[in-house]
Design an enzyme around this catalytic site. Structure first.
Site, PDB file in Angstrom:
ATOM      1  N   HIS A  86       0.832  -1.216   0.000  1.00  0.00           N
ATOM      2  CA  HIS A  86       0.000   0.000   0.000  1.00  0.00           C
ATOM      3  C   HIS A  86       0.861   1.259   0.000  1.00  0.00           C
ATOM      4  O   HIS A  86       0.511   2.262   0.629  1.00  0.00           O
ATOM      5  CB  HIS A  86      -0.950   0.032   1.198  1.00  0.00           C
ATOM      6  CG  HIS A  86      -1.956  -1.070   1.211  1.00  0.00           C
ATOM      7  ND1 HIS A  86      -3.220  -0.946   0.707  1.00  0.00           N
ATOM      8  CD2 HIS A  86      -1.873  -2.349   1.665  1.00  0.00           C
ATOM      9  CE1 HIS A  86      -3.871  -2.085   0.853  1.00  0.00           C
ATOM     10  NE2 HIS A  86      -3.085  -2.960   1.420  1.00  0.00           N
ATOM     11  N   ARG A 136      -7.316   7.136   3.899  1.00  0.00           N
ATOM     12  CA  ARG A 136      -6.270   6.954   2.891  1.00  0.00           C
ATOM     13  C   ARG A 136      -6.655   5.799   1.970  1.00  0.00           C
ATOM     14  O   ARG A 136      -6.951   4.697   2.433  1.00  0.00           O
ATOM     15  CB  ARG A 136      -4.911   6.682   3.545  1.00  0.00           C
ATOM     16  CG  ARG A 136      -3.767   6.584   2.539  1.00  0.00           C
ATOM     17  CD  ARG A 136      -2.416   6.439   3.227  1.00  0.00           C
ATOM     18  NE  ARG A 136      -1.336   6.295   2.268  1.00  0.00           N
ATOM     19  CZ  ARG A 136      -0.920   5.128   1.772  1.00  0.00           C
ATOM     20  NH1 ARG A 136      -1.482   4.001   2.169  1.00  0.00           N
ATOM     21  NH2 ARG A 136       0.058   5.078   0.889  1.00  0.00           N
ATOM     22  N   ASN A 188     -10.301  -2.849   2.595  1.00  0.00           N
ATOM     23  CA  ASN A 188     -10.010  -2.845   1.166  1.00  0.00           C
ATOM     24  C   ASN A 188     -11.300  -2.605   0.377  1.00  0.00           C
ATOM     25  O   ASN A 188     -12.382  -2.601   0.956  1.00  0.00           O
ATOM     26  CB  ASN A 188      -9.438  -4.210   0.735  1.00  0.00           C
ATOM     27  CG  ASN A 188      -7.958  -4.353   1.063  1.00  0.00           C
ATOM     28  OD1 ASN A 188      -7.254  -3.367   1.294  1.00  0.00           O
ATOM     29  ND2 ASN A 188      -7.482  -5.578   1.086  1.00  0.00           N
ATOM     30  N   HIS A 225      -3.885   1.016  11.934  1.00  0.00           N
ATOM     31  CA  HIS A 225      -3.662  -0.256  12.616  1.00  0.00           C
ATOM     32  C   HIS A 225      -5.017  -0.879  12.979  1.00  0.00           C
ATOM     33  O   HIS A 225      -5.788  -0.249  13.733  1.00  0.00           O
ATOM     34  CB  HIS A 225      -2.852   0.011  13.892  1.00  0.00           C
ATOM     35  CG  HIS A 225      -2.495  -1.218  14.666  1.00  0.00           C
ATOM     36  ND1 HIS A 225      -2.751  -2.500  14.216  1.00  0.00           N
ATOM     37  CD2 HIS A 225      -1.901  -1.368  15.863  1.00  0.00           C
ATOM     38  CE1 HIS A 225      -2.325  -3.366  15.114  1.00  0.00           C
ATOM     39  NE2 HIS A 225      -1.806  -2.707  16.121  1.00  0.00           N
TER      40      HIS A 225
END
Ligand code: HDE
Length: 713
Positions: free
Chosen positions: A76, A113, A149, A340
Site C-alpha cells: 500500500h 487513505r 479494502n 492499525h
C-alpha cells in the site's frame, strides 16, 4: 453510561492548527530561527571557491535534504489521503457501546487513505490491483481505525502466508519487474498453488480492480469483527462502505492508457472533487450476526476468504462519511498517517480470524521502521483528539514533556496516577471469549471450501462483467511465461466455472485440462496428511447475489463527472455555452479541449477560455465527449487526427458522446458506427438536448457497445 458529546465543529483540523506552519510573507530562517540573508550562494574562499566547511547554513540545508525520505510502506505504498467527518444516523446501542456509534450529535473527524497494494510510491494509480480503504476515526474514546479494502475478502487465510503472497506479487527480485502489476510468473505461480486464493483472484480479475475513482468504490472491513454492547453481549459484524456515487470502473484498455496519460488519475480525481466542493460520501453499513448463529452458514465466519452474502444478512446503513478537506501537506499527513486494525475503542473487538490476528502484530511493528521509532502516535496526524496519559517514556523524537517524578505504576508519590479507568469510566476490557483448546498449528476443515464462493461471484456477474473477467485472465495469464503455471490456473478455473475455464483456455491457446480436475493445495505442512488439506467444493445455498455485481449500482447523477468539449475557433458559442451551463448546473466539470491553448474565438467573436489542448489531455481522462456545431471549428477538428482519435477512443471505451449540427461530421469521419442518426444509439447522441446527454452520462458506460466489435482506437 452517558457518552461524551462533542459539539459539531470540534475537529481534527483545530487539533492540527498549532502544528501547521505557513511561511507566506515571512522571513527565511534556519531551523534554529536565524534569519538568512543569502540563500543563493554558499560560503566560499573567494568568489571561485572552494566552499568552506564553516558554512552551517549550507550544511543544515543539505543535511536535512539528505534525510528527507522515509521507507515507503511495504504494501500500500501508493496512496492518497484526505480529511472528513462521520455522522451517525441512529444509535446502535443494541449492538455496541462505542460512543461514536451511539450519539448522533457527534460529528467524528476522520482521515481516510486510499491506496493500491503492490506498486511503489510513484507507481500508477490505474494498476489492476486491490485498493486499500483505511479510515481513521478520531473518536472521543480514542482512535478507531477501520483498515479495509475495496474487496470484501482476501487471498489467504492465515497471516503466516502474507510475506509469501506479497513477495510473489511484488516485482520479481532478480530484475525488479514488473512494477505495480500482478501479470507475471511469480504471482500466478503462488496463486495456482494456493487454491484458497481462488475467490479473491476472481475479484481481482473483475472490474473492481480498475475503479473509475476512489470515490466510486465500496469499502469492506474484510474480517468478521465483534460489536459489544453495554451489557457485554457480543454480535459478529462485517463492515461495509457504500459509495453514494455508485460503484464504477474503467475499461482495461483505458486503464492502461490512463497510466501513461496521467498516472496520478485517482489522486487528482479525489483532490479536484474535494477542491470543487463535490465531497465524496459513503454510508457505513453493518451486517450483524448474533453469536448463536456463528455456525449457521455454509462457510466459517472466521475465514477471511469468504463474504457473508447480503441476501443472507442484509447490510444496515448506520451513518455517513463525507470527505471534505484536502490535506495541507502530503508527507506530514498522508505519508505519515499510521493505521492499525488493532486501534479499537470500547464496543468493538476482534475475532479469532487468523489473518486478523497476524495483522494485529504487523501494523505497529511496521511503523517502527517506517516512521522511525515508538513515538509515531505523537505525529500530529496520528494523535488522538482524546487525551493521552501513560507511563511510556522517551525514545527517538519524543515530543511530549511528561511532567512529574513518576513514570511507573503503582506509585504513591503521584497518587498512583495516571489511574486505570473502570469499565464504567470508559476503560477498555477485552471480550471474554471462552477458549478451551490445544496449542496446535492447524487449519480448520471449515476453511477448505475454496470454490463455492468463487463460483457464486462468477454466477452473480452480468454477461459484460463475465467478458471482462475472461479478458483479464487472458491478459494476466498471457503474460505468464511458464506454461505449467497457466495450465495449473486453468485447472483451478474449472472448479469455478467450466465455461470460464474454456474461454480463458481458448485465449491462451491451451486445452482445458481433461478429466475431473482436483487442484492440489501446495500450502501444506511437511508432515501433514495431504488429504486433510485437499480443497473441497461445497454447495452454496445461493445461486447468485445481486450485491456482487456492479450492474445495478446507483446511476443517478453526473456530479463531478468530467466532460470534454471539443472545439476551436469558430465554434457556435451560444450552443456551447448553453450546453456547458446545463452540464455544470447538474454538477459536472465541463472542459474545453482545443487545437491550441489560451482562448478560442467563437462564431460571434467572443473569447472562450481553453482548458486543455489535444497535446495536454486525452479522451481516457474524461467520462463523456461533446462536439458542438460551428462550421469553422469542426472543419479544423476534421484535420486534427487527435480530435478524431479522441471521439473514437471515447466510443471504444463506451462513453456517452454528443454532437450537434456540424459537430456530427466529426463522428461521421470517424470509425464510430452511426446507422440511425435519429436514434440515441448506445449513448451516441446526435442533435439531442443537454438534458438527454445528462441522462446518457449518468449511465456511466454503454458496455454493450463492446459486443459486436471493438473499433480500433
Ligand atoms: Fe495490511 N498492511 N496486512 N491488509 N493493509 C499494511 O501497514 C498486513 C491485510 C491494508 O493506508 C502495512 O502501515 C499483514 C488485509 C491497508 O496506511 C503492514 C496482513 C487488509 C493498508 C500490513 C495484511 C489489509 C495496509 C504496510 C496479513 C484488508 C494501508 C504499511 C496478515 C482488510 C494502510 C502499514 C495505509 C498496510 C500488514 C492483510 C489492508 C505491513 C501482515 C486482509 C488498507 O503492516
Amino acid at each position: 453510561m452517558k457518552k461524551p458529546t462533542v459539539p459539531k465543529g470540534s475537529s481534527k483540523k483545530e487539533d492540527l492548527i498549532p502544528d501547521t506552519s505557513d511561511g507566506t510573507g515571512k522571513l527565511l530562517t534556519t531551523n534554529q530561527g536565524l534569519k538568512i540573508n543569502d540563500d543563493q550562494n554558499s560560503l566560499k574562499a573567494g568568489e571561485r571557491g572552494a566552499t568552506l566547511l564553516e558554512d552551517f547554513i549550507l550544511r543544515e540545508k543539505i543535511t536535512h535534504f539528505d534525510h528527507e525520505r522515509i521507507p515507503e510502506r511495504i504494501v500500500h505504498a501508493r496512496g492518497s489521503g484526505t480529511h472528513g467527518v462521520f455522522q451517525l444516523y441512529k444509535p446502535q446501542s443494541a449492538y455496541t457501546k462505542a460512543g461514536f456509534l451511539n450519539d448522533t450529535n457527534i460529528e467524528t473527524p476522520v482521515f481516510v487513505r486510499f491506496s493500491t497494494v503492490a506498486g511503489s510510491r510513484g507507481s500508477t494509480d490505474l494498476a489492476r490491483d486491490v485498493r486499500g480503504f483505511s479510515v481513521k476515526f478520531y473518536t472521543q474514546e480514542g482512535i478507531y481505525d477501520l483498515v479495509g479494502n475495496n474487496m470484501p475478502i482476501f487471498f489467504i487465510q492465515d497471516a503466516i502466508k502474507f510475506p509469501d503472497l506479497v513477495h510473489a506479487v511484488k516485482p520479481e527480485p532478480n530484475h525488479e519487474m514488473p512494477q505495480a502489476a500482478s501479470a507475471h510468473d511469480t504471482f500466478w505461480d503462488f496463486i495456482s498453488l494456493m487454491p484458497e486464493s481462488t475467490h479473491m483472484v476472481m475479484w481481482l480479475m473483475s472490474d473492481r480492480a480498475i475503479p473509475r475513482s476512489y470515490r466510486m468504490m465500496e469499502g469492506f472491513g474484510v474480517h468478521t469483527f465483534r460489536l459489544i454492547n453495554e451489557e457485554g453481549k457480543s454480535h459478529f459484524v462485517k463492515f461495509h462502505w457504500k459509495p453514494l456515487l455508485g460503484v464504477h470502473s474503467v475499461a482495461w484498455n483505458e486503464a492502461q492508457k490512463i497510466s501513461g496519460n496521467d498516472p496520478d488519475f485517482h489522486r487528482r480525481d479525489l483532490w479536484e472533487a474535494i477542491e470543487a466542493g463535490a465531497f465524496p460520501e459513503w454510508e457505513l453499513g453493518i451486517q450483524v450476526i448474533p453469536e448463536e448463529d456463528e455456525h449457521k452458514f455454509d462457510f466459517d465466519l472466521l475465514d477471511p476468504t469468504k463474504l457473508v452474502p447480503e441476501e443472507l444478512v442484509p447490510v444496515q446503513r448506520i451513518g455517513k462519511m463525507t470527505l471534505n478537506r484536502n490535506p495541507d501537506n502530503f508527507f506530514a499527513e498522508t505519508e505519515q498517517v499510521a493505521f492499525h486494525p488493532g486501534h479499537i475503542v470500547p464496543g468493538i473487538d476482534f475475532t479469532n480470524d487468523p489473518l486478523l490476528q497476524g495483522r494485529l502484530f504487523s501494523y505497529t511493528d511496521t511503523q517502527l521502521s517506517r516512521l522511525g521509532g515508538p513515538n509515531f502516535h505523537e505525529i500530529p496526524i496520528n494523535r488522538p483528539i482524546s487525551p493521552v496519559y501513560n507511563n511510556q517514556r522517551d525514545g527517538h523524537m519524543r515530543q511530549t514533556i511528561d511532567a512529574g517524578r513518576t513514570s511507573y505504576q503503582p506509585n504513591s508519590i503521584n497518587g498512583n496516577s495516571p489511574l486505570q479507568a473502570k469499565v464504567s469510566e470508559g476503560g477498555f476490557s477485552s471480550y471474554q471469549e471462552r477458549i478451551d483448546a490445544k496449542k496446535i498449528r492447524e487449519r480448520s476443515r471449515s476453511f477448505f471450501d475454496h470454490f463455492s464462493q468463487a463460483s457464486l461471484f462468477y454466477n452473480s456477474q452480468s454477461e459484460i462483467e463475465k467478458n471482462h473477467l475472461v479478458d483479464a485472465f487472458r491478459f494476466e495469464l498471457g503474460k505468464v511465461e511458464i506454461e505449467e503455471i497457466r495450465k495449473r490456473m486453468l485447472g483451478i478455473l474449472t472448479q469455478v466455472d467450466a465455461g470460464l475455464a474454456k474461454r480463458v483456455a481458448e485465449g491462451l491457446g491451451l486445452e482445458v485440462p481433461s478429466g475431473p480436475q482436483k487442484p492440489v493445495n501446495h500450502g501444506v505442512p511437511a508432515d501433514a496428511d495431504q488429504q486433510k488439506y485437499e480443497p473441497v467444493k461445497g454447495k452454496s445455498t445461493l445461486k447468485s447475489s445481486a450485491a456482487l455485481s456492479m450492474k445495478d449500482t446507483p446511476k443517478d447523477t453526473i456530479k463531478s463527472r468530467k466532460i470534454a468539449i471539443l472545439a476551436t475557433d469558430g465554434v457556435n458559442g451560444t450552443e456551447l455555452n448553453a450546453y456547458k451551463k446545463a452540464l455544470e448546473a447538474a454538477g459536472a466539470m465541463a472542459k474545453i479541449v482545443a487545437t491550441h491553448n489560451g482562448h478560442i474565438k467563437d462564431d460571434a467573436g467572443k473569447m472562450l477560455k481553453v482548458d486543455f489542448t489535444f497535446l495536454t489531455t486525452a479522451s481516457v481522462l474524461f467520462d463523456a465527449v461533446y462536439v458542438p456545431g460551428g462550421k469553422k471549428s469542426v472543419a479544423a477538428l476534421l484535420t486534427e487526427a487527435d480530435a478524431i482519435h479522441f471521439v473514437e477512443e471515447a466510443f471504444r471505451h463506451c462513453k456517452a458522446i454528443a454532437a450537434n449540427a456540424d459537430g456530427v461530421q466529426l463522428l461521421e469521419h470517424s470509425k464510430i458506427p452511426l446507422k440511425d442518426k435519429n436514434a440515441a444509439q448506445n449513448g451516441v447522441l446526435l442533435n439531442k438536448t443537454a438534458r438527454d446527454f445528462e441522462e446518457a452520462i449518468k449511465q456511466h458506460r454503454f458496455w454493450e457497445r463492446e459486443k459486436p466489435a471493438k473499433i480500433p482506437a
